[in-house]
Write a protein that holds these residues in place. Sequence first.
Motif, short mmCIF file in Angstrom:
data_model
loop_
_atom_site.label_atom_id
_atom_site.label_comp_id
_atom_site.label_asym_id
_atom_site.label_seq_id
_atom_site.Cartn_x
_atom_site.Cartn_y
_atom_site.Cartn_z
N THR A 151 0.73 -0.90 -0.12
CA THR A 151 0.18 0.51 -0.10
C THR A 151 1.12 1.09 0.12
N GLY A 162 0.29 2.12 6.70
CA GLY A 162 0.88 1.00 5.96
C GLY A 162 2.43 0.89 7.11
N ILE A 208 -4.48 6.27 4.71
CA ILE A 208 -3.85 4.87 4.44
C ILE A 208 -3.27 4.80 5.06
N ARG A 226 -4.52 1.40 -4.78
CA ARG A 226 -5.46 -0.64 -4.94
C ARG A 226 -4.05 -1.40 -5.31
N VAL A 227 -4.27 -2.55 -4.19
CA VAL A 227 -2.77 -3.25 -4.59
C VAL A 227 -2.93 -4.50 -5.54
#
Length: 333
Positions: free
Chosen positions: A122, A212, A210, A140-141
């Motif tokens: 991500t 990560g 987001i 979008r992974v």
Amino acid sequence: MEEKILSQEEIDALLAGLAEGKIETEPEKKVDVGEVKPFDFRNYTISTRLRIPGLEVISEQLIRSLRMHISTILREAVDIHSLPLYMERFKDFLNRIPVPTSIHIFKLEPLKGQSLLVIDATLAYLFIERFLGGEGKHVRVEGREFTPIEQKLIKKVVNIIFNELEKAWRNIIPVKAKYIRGEVNPQFARVLMPEETVIVMGYNIELEAISGKILFCYSLNTLQPVKEKLYSPYQFEEYIDLAWRKSLERYVFNSEVNLSAVLGKTTITLEDLLNLEEGDVIVLDKKIDEPVEVYIEGVPKILGKLGVFKNHMAVQVQKFLTLEEENIKKEES
């Protein structure tokens, strides 16, 4: 209460009843097999959290520097938190890495062995989107390998991380992060033996929408030569912001202090003091060729020679007093 003693026949009958199951006893407690976990004495330290002062210092300094650089790259304020430091087997570490993931293999020269830098997919795709001018709010992974262009963009971030990592390690040992190669699948990043013990140091990076992780995986054998330094917190210097340090130095260096040179001292009676007249001579305890004591804020710091400089009385510095000499001067005064 009268005691009743069993006869031998009654005892034999009781034992026979127990053997045949005619006499009920307390039911055996069943142990739930699910609650019992096997214990591996060979790996009792594996998968445990630990504290290593040296790595904690490195982690704190790395957080400060990466917060600024990553915020600049993403054009957005980010928050970075360190994750608990833990130790586990290398195969267990790899098994928890999803596919795809941006994995980078490197060496911390002159230390031996290879290490891993793991960046969540991500975050990797977010960096790529921002480098290409996108917003990257809904990343979008994709289950594919990174293209050569994407790899070059991610490499820019990796180079920044390695550069700050070298600075963070500077107080432990000067190191150089040598990049070896990048991978997407953890199965191709098996640079250590499966049962080898590794130390994992990680960070959680949070943005508005987001989040990560960035992980560093070091082999225990790699850190073994600097083990004593890592466990000795007194050897580390606290990270100081350079701008703040220069500002502080500027204020300190511009501070004014009271400086006085004492030509000599003597003791007289109050009567002699009241009878002093113009032209009288007061004999001091110093000869004309002896050094003059210079006091800074009332503390003896310098020995100098009395003279004249540009029509002004002056003292030429001859010696700076040590702490021991300062204490002696204070006692004498």
